[in-house]
Motif scaffolding. Structure first.
Motif, PDB file in Angstrom:
ATOM      1  N   LYS A  54      48.277  34.065  41.667  1.00 55.55           N
ATOM      2  CA  LYS A  54      47.415  33.355  42.617  1.00 55.55           C
ATOM      3  C   LYS A  54      47.913  33.513  44.046  1.00 55.55           C
ATOM      4  O   LYS A  54      47.130  33.763  44.961  1.00 55.55           O
ATOM      5  CB  LYS A  54      47.326  31.866  42.269  1.00 55.55           C
ATOM      6  CG  LYS A  54      46.513  31.574  41.039  1.00 55.55           C
ATOM      7  CD  LYS A  54      46.480  30.085  40.763  1.00 55.55           C
ATOM      8  CE  LYS A  54      45.786  29.804  39.457  1.00 55.55           C
ATOM      9  NZ  LYS A  54      45.805  28.391  39.113  1.00 55.55           N
ATOM     10  N   VAL A 103      37.753  33.417  46.782  1.00 52.59           N
ATOM     11  CA  VAL A 103      37.221  32.451  45.808  1.00 52.59           C
ATOM     12  C   VAL A 103      36.870  33.168  44.503  1.00 52.59           C
ATOM     13  O   VAL A 103      37.185  32.687  43.410  1.00 52.59           O
ATOM     14  CB  VAL A 103      36.004  31.702  46.392  1.00 52.59           C
ATOM     15  CG1 VAL A 103      35.273  30.911  45.320  1.00 52.59           C
ATOM     16  CG2 VAL A 103      36.434  30.792  47.524  1.00 52.59           C
ATOM     17  N   PHE A 104      36.239  34.342  44.609  1.00 52.90           N
ATOM     18  CA  PHE A 104      35.878  35.111  43.416  1.00 52.90           C
ATOM     19  C   PHE A 104      37.111  35.538  42.634  1.00 52.90           C
ATOM     20  O   PHE A 104      37.175  35.384  41.411  1.00 52.90           O
ATOM     21  CB  PHE A 104      35.046  36.331  43.827  1.00 52.90           C
ATOM     22  CG  PHE A 104      34.697  37.226  42.682  1.00 52.90           C
ATOM     23  CD1 PHE A 104      33.763  36.844  41.736  1.00 52.90           C
ATOM     24  CD2 PHE A 104      35.318  38.463  42.541  1.00 52.90           C
ATOM     25  CE1 PHE A 104      33.453  37.663  40.668  1.00 52.90           C
ATOM     26  CE2 PHE A 104      35.009  39.298  41.482  1.00 52.90           C
ATOM     27  CZ  PHE A 104      34.072  38.889  40.539  1.00 52.90           C
ATOM     28  N   GLN A 105      38.111  36.076  43.322  1.00 63.48           N
ATOM     29  CA  GLN A 105      39.324  36.530  42.639  1.00 63.48           C
ATOM     30  C   GLN A 105      40.071  35.368  41.991  1.00 63.48           C
ATOM     31  O   GLN A 105      40.577  35.502  40.876  1.00 63.48           O
ATOM     32  CB  GLN A 105      40.251  37.256  43.616  1.00 63.48           C
ATOM     33  CG  GLN A 105      39.753  38.620  44.006  1.00 63.48           C
ATOM     34  CD  GLN A 105      40.654  39.278  45.032  1.00 63.48           C
ATOM     35  OE1 GLN A 105      41.254  38.598  45.862  1.00 63.48           O
ATOM     36  NE2 GLN A 105      40.742  40.587  44.979  1.00 63.48           N
ATOM     37  N   LEU A 106      40.149  34.250  42.677  1.00 62.84           N
ATOM     38  CA  LEU A 106      40.837  33.091  42.103  1.00 62.84           C
ATOM     39  C   LEU A 106      40.069  32.505  40.918  1.00 62.84           C
ATOM     40  O   LEU A 106      40.669  31.987  39.982  1.00 62.84           O
ATOM     41  CB  LEU A 106      41.071  32.023  43.164  1.00 62.84           C
ATOM     42  CG  LEU A 106      42.107  32.364  44.229  1.00 62.84           C
ATOM     43  CD1 LEU A 106      42.205  31.251  45.258  1.00 62.84           C
ATOM     44  CD2 LEU A 106      43.470  32.660  43.629  1.00 62.84           C
ATOM     45  N   SER A 107      38.740  32.621  40.940  1.00 61.89           N
ATOM     46  CA  SER A 107      37.963  32.103  39.813  1.00 61.89           C
ATOM     47  C   SER A 107      38.135  32.965  38.566  1.00 61.89           C
ATOM     48  O   SER A 107      37.943  32.485  37.454  1.00 61.89           O
ATOM     49  CB  SER A 107      36.484  32.008  40.184  1.00 61.89           C
ATOM     50  OG  SER A 107      35.917  33.302  40.305  1.00 61.89           O
ATOM     51  N   LEU A 108      38.512  34.233  38.731  1.00 63.15           N
ATOM     52  CA  LEU A 108      38.730  35.109  37.585  1.00 63.15           C
ATOM     53  C   LEU A 108      40.078  34.890  36.921  1.00 63.15           C
ATOM     54  O   LEU A 108      40.275  35.273  35.770  1.00 63.15           O
ATOM     55  CB  LEU A 108      38.614  36.578  38.003  1.00 63.15           C
ATOM     56  CG  LEU A 108      37.227  37.056  38.412  1.00 63.15           C
ATOM     57  CD1 LEU A 108      37.278  38.521  38.809  1.00 63.15           C
ATOM     58  CD2 LEU A 108      36.223  36.842  37.298  1.00 63.15           C
ATOM     59  N   HIS A 110      43.046  33.017  35.063  1.00 58.73           N
ATOM     60  CA  HIS A 110      43.077  31.958  34.066  1.00 58.73           C
ATOM     61  C   HIS A 110      43.917  30.801  34.571  1.00 58.73           C
ATOM     62  O   HIS A 110      45.030  30.985  35.052  1.00 58.73           O
ATOM     63  CB  HIS A 110      43.671  32.477  32.755  1.00 58.73           C
ATOM     64  CG  HIS A 110      42.876  33.572  32.145  1.00 58.73           C
ATOM     65  ND1 HIS A 110      41.618  33.371  31.639  1.00 58.73           N
ATOM     66  CD2 HIS A 110      43.143  34.885  31.981  1.00 58.73           C
ATOM     67  CE1 HIS A 110      41.148  34.507  31.180  1.00 58.73           C
ATOM     68  NE2 HIS A 110      42.054  35.453  31.377  1.00 58.73           N
ATOM     69  N   ALA A 111      43.359  29.622  34.436  1.00 54.03           N
ATOM     70  CA  ALA A 111      44.107  28.420  34.813  1.00 54.03           C
ATOM     71  C   ALA A 111      44.963  28.022  33.616  1.00 54.03           C
ATOM     72  O   ALA A 111      44.450  27.700  32.548  1.00 54.03           O
ATOM     73  CB  ALA A 111      43.155  27.298  35.197  1.00 54.03           C
TER      74      ALA A 111
END
Length: 119
Positions: A54, A103-108, A110-111
């Protein structure tokens, strides 16, 4: 191991030297500054600066934004028109693009909950 730190040091030395010594030719000055920004961005893609994904994505996208900002400077010098709003619109577009990309890259990604080891 120290590739990123060494390149950062070279950039911090190179950028003021270029801006001072090439002040008489603004277009060449801005092209070299943008080239250095592009080298820094590509280096962050090829050799990710951090282990945590991240934070690496954040740093890479900020370096992209820095390079795009420098490219807007090239456009400003090339146009040489005080009344032109095109560089401002390009800067706004760059900011929007990088924000959406981040935002797009961080949404991909895995949390995951961090693991805690008890001894």
């Amino acid at each position: 191991v120290f590739r990123t730190n060494l390149l950062e040091l070279i950039a911090k030395i190179f950028l003021p030297v270029v801006t001072i010594l090439l002040a008489f030719d603004p277009l060449v000055e801005m092209i070299l500054v943008t080239l250095m920004g592009a080298i820094m961005w590509v280096n962050s893609l090829v050799y990710p600066p951090y282990v945590e994904r991240k934070f690496t994505v954040l740093v890479q996208d900020l370096k992209l934004f820095t390079m795009l900002t420098m490219a807007c400077g090239v456009l400003t010098v090339y146009l040489d028109d005080l009344t032109s709003s095109l560089p401002t619109y390009c800067l706004i577009g760059s900011c929007t693009f990088v924000t959406l990309l981040l935002v797009f890259q961080l949404s991909l990604l895995h949390a995951r909950r961090p693991k805690v080891y008890v001894l």
